[in-house]
Design a protein around this motif. Structure first.
Motif, PDB file in Angstrom:
ATOM      1  N   GLU A  27      56.218  13.348  -7.409  1.00  0.00           N
ATOM      2  CA  GLU A  27      56.664  13.713  -8.970  1.00  0.00           C
ATOM      3  C   GLU A  27      56.507  12.304  -9.988  1.00  0.00           C
ATOM      4  O   GLU A  27      56.316  12.723 -11.181  1.00  0.00           O
ATOM      5  N   GLU A  28      56.864  11.051  -9.258  1.00  0.00           N
ATOM      6  CA  GLU A  28      56.661  10.311  -9.971  1.00  0.00           C
ATOM      7  C   GLU A  28      55.895   9.155  -9.091  1.00  0.00           C
ATOM      8  O   GLU A  28      56.165   8.879  -8.139  1.00  0.00           O
ATOM      9  N   LEU A  29      54.768   8.494  -9.932  1.00  0.00           N
ATOM     10  CA  LEU A  29      53.888   7.479  -9.247  1.00  0.00           C
ATOM     11  C   LEU A  29      53.577   6.525  -9.848  1.00  0.00           C
ATOM     12  O   LEU A  29      52.952   6.338 -11.069  1.00  0.00           O
ATOM     13  N   SER A  30      53.833   5.108  -9.260  1.00  0.00           N
ATOM     14  CA  SER A  30      53.403   3.940 -10.038  1.00  0.00           C
ATOM     15  C   SER A  30      52.421   3.139  -9.065  1.00  0.00           C
ATOM     16  O   SER A  30      52.608   3.104  -7.902  1.00  0.00           O
ATOM     17  N   LEU A  31      51.456   2.919  -9.782  1.00  0.00           N
ATOM     18  CA  LEU A  31      50.233   1.961  -8.936  1.00  0.00           C
ATOM     19  C   LEU A  31      50.061   0.459  -9.526  1.00  0.00           C
ATOM     20  O   LEU A  31      50.342   0.364 -10.580  1.00  0.00           O
ATOM     21  N   ASN A  61      61.510   8.183  -1.753  1.00  0.00           N
ATOM     22  CA  ASN A  61      61.521   7.269  -2.832  1.00  0.00           C
ATOM     23  C   ASN A  61      61.157   6.202  -1.770  1.00  0.00           C
ATOM     24  O   ASN A  61      61.929   5.358  -1.339  1.00  0.00           O
ATOM     25  N   ILE A  62      59.818   5.613  -1.795  1.00  0.00           N
ATOM     26  CA  ILE A  62      59.396   4.810  -1.181  1.00  0.00           C
ATOM     27  C   ILE A  62      58.510   3.645  -2.131  1.00  0.00           C
ATOM     28  O   ILE A  62      57.607   3.931  -2.817  1.00  0.00           O
ATOM     29  N   CYS A  63      58.754   2.353  -1.638  1.00  0.00           N
ATOM     30  CA  CYS A  63      58.032   1.278  -2.265  1.00  0.00           C
ATOM     31  C   CYS A  63      57.023   0.598  -1.329  1.00  0.00           C
ATOM     32  O   CYS A  63      57.735   0.141  -0.499  1.00  0.00           O
ATOM     33  N   TYR A  77      51.901  -0.863  -4.383  1.00  0.00           N
ATOM     34  CA  TYR A  77      51.331  -2.190  -5.175  1.00  0.00           C
ATOM     35  C   TYR A  77      50.361  -2.865  -4.386  1.00  0.00           C
ATOM     36  O   TYR A  77      50.767  -3.391  -3.093  1.00  0.00           O
ATOM     37  N   GLY A  78      48.953  -2.721  -4.371  1.00  0.00           N
ATOM     38  CA  GLY A  78      47.977  -3.286  -3.662  1.00  0.00           C
ATOM     39  C   GLY A  78      47.360  -2.877  -2.305  1.00  0.00           C
ATOM     40  O   GLY A  78      46.842  -3.363  -1.636  1.00  0.00           O
ATOM     41  N   TYR A  79      47.790  -1.382  -2.156  1.00  0.00           N
ATOM     42  CA  TYR A  79      47.564  -0.692  -0.940  1.00  0.00           C
ATOM     43  C   TYR A  79      46.988   0.638  -1.145  1.00  0.00           C
ATOM     44  O   TYR A  79      47.378   1.246  -2.211  1.00  0.00           O
ATOM     45  N   HIS A  80      45.981   1.128  -0.330  1.00  0.00           N
ATOM     46  CA  HIS A  80      45.560   2.365  -0.401  1.00  0.00           C
ATOM     47  C   HIS A  80      45.275   2.923   0.868  1.00  0.00           C
ATOM     48  O   HIS A  80      44.391   2.335   1.581  1.00  0.00           O
ATOM     49  N   SER A  81      45.942   3.789   1.521  1.00  0.00           N
ATOM     50  CA  SER A  81      45.724   4.211   3.155  1.00  0.00           C
ATOM     51  C   SER A  81      45.777   5.630   2.771  1.00  0.00           C
ATOM     52  O   SER A  81      46.292   6.376   2.163  1.00  0.00           O
TER      53      SER A  81
END
Length: 486
Positions: free
Chosen positions: A482-486, A440-442, A467-471
């Motif tokens: 199972e649940e993803l928030s961008l 469960n990582i933010c 939020y604001g990152y893509h690596s």
């Protein structure tokens, strides 16, 4: 209820005061309680007639099931034992639904011939029906229900707290989903109710009292909840207890100095003051492995748990530990959970090489979101498998998240992680994220660094908020989430 509730909820009631417009529906099983609370014309609600009871019983059990028994007399006699009370009809009906004819006969014999305890305010027939329903639960669901009886009457019971006690004391397998399933079984059996808040349940007071009686008297469980002042109750054999919840009122230790509790494996101690507890207080619990300290505001100057060499699970909830040196912890701990506690400015944990689970969460209204740790606190925990610090942490003297990430990446056995990371910088070459089975990582930007991370209440195995990152090192987590928030 024995006090005037009108005053407690702020409703004025006085012949000289015009209370027109204030109407309260007040219910109680005891007429004297209604009269005490100014009910001038109590209405007696009668039980169901036999025909009404049978209609309800038939709807709960199912017409097909009843017809398959081919024994109307047996069904009617079982229904009669519920005494026209909807609670009992639902509990017994759901307990016997889909059961064989022989089990229905056993249930009737039990309700007619059983030797039942007398509990003040509970009819013996009501006791028999509730006990029958409890005994028909799967073992783990029954255990969860008995644990619920340790909570105060009419309280909203946090499912999270129930999971803590059930798994921490090792009374059941250490899987959160299993406990959630058992709670669902309790609800479907009409033995528990939805709580006032999401993620909470309640027990009807009759169910709670019967469950408490079973938990106390059955040597398999040997649970006990006791509220006491400055002295121990003399009529309780603490020496045979296995799980004890002690609510201590006052400043004194209520246990005798020569008290020994060899069978006690779990202690839930709820008190404000521990100053006058003797240094040898915990030595009487030589074999326990689970300890929960709740609402402790004042610890003795030389308070220590190091004498508890068999202690494996320690939970501190709503405690003030900002002035405490946590070197008092025993070195053999497997699990340390600190929830809703007033934390030290710089938290320093001892070198707990056997620690497998670490959970740290400060006060809900704390102005400091992140937990401030002394350097190397996390990296020294070489056996850590579960790390839960929902609002993140940083090191004293090094506020960079890169340092935090590096330390986490060094935990080779880590399989479960819940954390908030700000200014995320990927750890090149790490295989940490591919090893995580639950997370469960933010991951948030600088502008969100002061926002408090609200973890999903529903227990989700894999959850990501980015939020604001893509690596690339996050891609595997995002794909498996199972649940993803961008």
């Amino acid at each position: 209820m024995e006090r005037n509730l009108l005053d407690a909820i702020g409703i004025p009631y006085n012949d000289s005061i015009n209370s027109k417009g204030c109407k309260i529906l007040f219910t109680s099983r005891e007429e004297t309680v209604c009269l005490l609370n100014k009910c001038k014309h109590p209405v007696n609600i009668t039980t169901l007639t036999f025909d009404e009871a049978m209609d309800l019983f038939r709807n709960i059990v199912g017409t097909t099931v009843i017809d398959s028994l081919q024994d109307d007399y047996l069904v009617q006699e079982v229904c009669k034992k519920c005494a026209g009370l909807p609670l009992l009809i639902q509990a017994v009906g759901k307990a016997l639904k889909f059961r064989s004819h022989s089990l229905w006969e056993d249930a009737l014999y039990y309700l007619e011939k059983g030797n039942f305890k007398k509990i003040a305010g509970i009819d013996q027939q009501a006791y028999a029906c509730v006990k029958l329903s409890i005994d028909r639960l799967p073992e783990n669901a029954k255990l969860c229900l008995l644990l619920c009886s340790l909570f105060p009457k009419d309280s909203d019971i946090s499912i999270g707290m129930l999971i803590t006690i059930a798994t921490g004391s090792r009374l059941k397998p250490s899987r959160e989903y299993s406990t959630h399933t058992m709670v669902d079984i309790m609800k479907s059996s009409s033995l528990s109710l939805e709580g006032k808040y999401i993620g909470h349940i309640k027990l009807h007071d009759i169910v709670r009292d019967v469950a408490s009686s079973l938990a106390f008297s059955d040597p398999k469980y040997a649970f006990l909840r006791v509220r006491c002042g400055s002295r121990l109750l003399d009529n309780v054999d603490f020496g045979i207890r296995k799980l004890l919840r002690s609510v201590v009122e006052g400043n004194d230790c209520p246990f005798h100095k020569d008290q020994v509790c060899p069978d006690l494996h779990s202690l839930w101690l709820h008190c404000n003051y521990l100053q006058k507890f003797s240094g040898s207080f915990f030595s009487m619990f030589v074999n326990f492995r689970f300890l929960m300290l709740q609402s402790v505001c004042h610890f003795p100057e030389h308070f220590s748990l190091q004498c508890l060499v068999k202690l494996r699970e320690l939970f501190m909830i709503d405690c003030d530990i900002k002035e405490k040196d946590l070197s008092l912890l025993p070195e053999n701990l497997h699990s340390l959970c600190i929830r809703a506690c007033d934390l030290p400015r710089f938290l320093d944990l001892p070198n707990l090489k056997k620690l497998r689970k670490l959970e740290i969460e400060g006060l809900e209204d704390s102005k400091i979101n992140e937990v401030m740790l002394v350097p190397n606190t996390i990296s020294n925990l070489c056996s850590l498998e579960v790390l839960r610090i929902p609002n993140g942490y940083c090191y004293f003297g090094d506020a960079s998240d890169r340092s935090v990430q590096d330390k986490i990446c060094g935990l080779n056995l880590l399989t479960s992680l819940e954390i908030k990371l700000s200014d995320f910088k990927p750890c090149e070459g790490t295989t940490l994220f591919s090893k995580l089975l639950a997370y469960n990582i933010c991951v948030s930007g600088q502008e969100d660094k002061d926002s408090r991370f609200r973890a999903s209440f529903v227990s989700t195995t894999r959850l990501m908020k980015v939020y604001g990152y893509h690596s690339k090192c996050l891609e595997s987590l995002m794909v498996r989430a199972e649940e993803l928030s961008l």
